[in-house]
Design a protein around this motif. Sequence first.
Motif, PDB file in Angstrom:
ATOM      1  N   GLU A 169       0.879  -1.221   0.173  1.00  0.00           N
ATOM      2  CA  GLU A 169       0.025  -0.020  -0.061  1.00  0.00           C
ATOM      3  C   GLU A 169       0.980   1.131  -0.089  1.00  0.00           C
ATOM      4  O   GLU A 169       0.456   2.153  -0.854  1.00  0.00           O
ATOM      5  CB  GLU A 169      -0.963  -0.194   1.070  1.00  0.00           C
ATOM      6  CG  GLU A 169      -1.994   1.032   1.268  1.00  0.00           C
ATOM      7  CD  GLU A 169      -3.083   0.832   2.251  1.00  0.00           C
ATOM      8  OE1 GLU A 169      -4.025   1.686   2.365  1.00  0.00           O
ATOM      9  OE2 GLU A 169      -2.716  -0.324   3.389  1.00  0.00           O
ATOM     10  N   PHE A 170       2.014   1.090   0.683  1.00  0.00           N
ATOM     11  CA  PHE A 170       2.851   2.233   0.662  1.00  0.00           C
ATOM     12  C   PHE A 170       3.469   2.560  -0.455  1.00  0.00           C
ATOM     13  O   PHE A 170       3.772   3.672  -1.012  1.00  0.00           O
ATOM     14  CB  PHE A 170       3.923   2.115   1.934  1.00  0.00           C
ATOM     15  CG  PHE A 170       5.112   3.210   1.958  1.00  0.00           C
ATOM     16  CD1 PHE A 170       4.852   4.167   2.752  1.00  0.00           C
ATOM     17  CD2 PHE A 170       6.222   3.034   1.387  1.00  0.00           C
ATOM     18  CE1 PHE A 170       5.705   5.285   2.758  1.00  0.00           C
ATOM     19  CE2 PHE A 170       7.209   3.862   1.472  1.00  0.00           C
ATOM     20  CZ  PHE A 170       7.071   5.068   1.967  1.00  0.00           C
TER      21      PHE A 170
ATOM     22  N   ALA B  26       1.342   4.595  -2.783  1.00  0.00           N
ATOM     23  CA  ALA B  26       1.135   5.990  -2.223  1.00  0.00           C
ATOM     24  C   ALA B  26       1.531   6.927  -3.101  1.00  0.00           C
ATOM     25  O   ALA B  26       0.868   8.408  -3.173  1.00  0.00           O
ATOM     26  CB  ALA B  26       1.897   6.208  -0.854  1.00  0.00           C
TER      27      ALA B  26
ATOM     28  N   LEU C 260      -1.061   9.326  -4.561  1.00  0.00           N
ATOM     29  CA  LEU C 260      -1.496  10.497  -3.504  1.00  0.00           C
ATOM     30  C   LEU C 260      -0.841  11.833  -3.937  1.00  0.00           C
ATOM     31  O   LEU C 260      -1.350  12.607  -3.365  1.00  0.00           O
ATOM     32  CB  LEU C 260      -1.462  10.138  -2.336  1.00  0.00           C
ATOM     33  CG  LEU C 260      -2.170   8.903  -1.887  1.00  0.00           C
ATOM     34  CD1 LEU C 260      -2.040   8.747  -0.195  1.00  0.00           C
ATOM     35  CD2 LEU C 260      -3.954   8.941  -2.163  1.00  0.00           C
TER      36      LEU C 260
ATOM     37  N   PRO D 198      -6.780  10.296   3.408  1.00  0.00           N
ATOM     38  CA  PRO D 198      -6.052   9.276   4.076  1.00  0.00           C
ATOM     39  C   PRO D 198      -6.221   9.067   5.336  1.00  0.00           C
ATOM     40  O   PRO D 198      -6.517   9.845   6.151  1.00  0.00           O
ATOM     41  CB  PRO D 198      -4.660   9.966   3.661  1.00  0.00           C
ATOM     42  CG  PRO D 198      -4.763  10.885   2.675  1.00  0.00           C
ATOM     43  CD  PRO D 198      -6.186  11.387   2.681  1.00  0.00           C
TER      44      PRO D 198
ATOM     45  N   ILE E 217      -4.799   3.948   3.485  1.00  0.00           N
ATOM     46  CA  ILE E 217      -4.664   4.936   2.251  1.00  0.00           C
ATOM     47  C   ILE E 217      -5.171   4.226   0.922  1.00  0.00           C
ATOM     48  O   ILE E 217      -5.005   4.419  -0.234  1.00  0.00           O
ATOM     49  CB  ILE E 217      -3.382   5.467   2.025  1.00  0.00           C
ATOM     50  CG1 ILE E 217      -2.414   4.736   2.037  1.00  0.00           C
ATOM     51  CG2 ILE E 217      -3.161   6.354   3.189  1.00  0.00           C
ATOM     52  CD1 ILE E 217      -0.887   4.915   1.641  1.00  0.00           C
TER      53      ILE E 217
ATOM     54  N   ILE F 206      -6.172   5.809  -2.954  1.00  0.00           N
ATOM     55  CA  ILE F 206      -5.068   5.308  -3.969  1.00  0.00           C
ATOM     56  C   ILE F 206      -6.047   4.673  -5.197  1.00  0.00           C
ATOM     57  O   ILE F 206      -5.699   5.083  -6.250  1.00  0.00           O
ATOM     58  CB  ILE F 206      -4.255   4.317  -3.491  1.00  0.00           C
ATOM     59  CG1 ILE F 206      -3.260   5.204  -2.372  1.00  0.00           C
ATOM     60  CG2 ILE F 206      -3.484   3.438  -4.677  1.00  0.00           C
ATOM     61  CD1 ILE F 206      -2.280   4.094  -1.851  1.00  0.00           C
TER      62      ILE F 206
END
Length: 246
Positions: free
Chosen positions: A60-61, A64, A67, A176, A197, A201
């Motif tokens: 997920e990061f 990011a 975003l 977020p 998040i 995304i």
Amino acid sequence: MSVDEVFFDRVAHDLRGELSTMLAGVHYLLRFGRDLAPPTREMLERVSGAGERLTRMLAEFDDAVWLLDTQKPLVLAPIRFGELIDEVMSRIEPTVKTRGVRLVLESNDADAASTLVGDVDLLATALTSVVDLATLRAPAGTVHVTVEVRDGAPIIRVRDEGDAVPKDVLARLFEPFVEREIVARETHGRRKLRLGIGLPIARAILEAHGGSLVVEPGESGLTLRGVVSLRKASEIPPEPEKARAG
């Protein structure tokens, strides 16, 4: 590639490498440590579970970057809507089994055969994130996934059986970290790990394809409707001509 993109890619890459080494060691001990005492095995299994959750958080990061103002370029290709949904179901299957969730997919052959244009990996990432959130909201419950094509637009609806979402939270749902407020708690009081998040995304990825992600609240549960793409296979931009050498 921007400085922000380089930062996200580098940090995620380095963390994934170290985490993979740690998990490999734990899995080795669990598989071949035949004389492990029950408390030791239980602790190793907890470490393994935490590592798997951290792996999902890192994924997920890694996404990011969507975003940020500068986003990843799309690698467009034609794909059948049904094949995209199959990819999403394949990705979410291990999670569904672990969480004891019943996943019900409703589709028909005509809609599944519809061809769209998009970045297959990114679209699958976005839609998997939506389904994953639904499974977190309905532990041991049912998640309904409905696939249809309406007015030429491929649409996927994901409905969970979790609690109703307060109106003030719905208004902030695509900010977020807000989605953590609508996830069920585990028995020991901690929220199931997810950065929170995934929805913003997913919406950014779908919007980059000319689509959208919207909420359809009800008296109970939550439905997220994703319009996957408004573009047809015949509308793929032509490949840029390669510069001739010499």
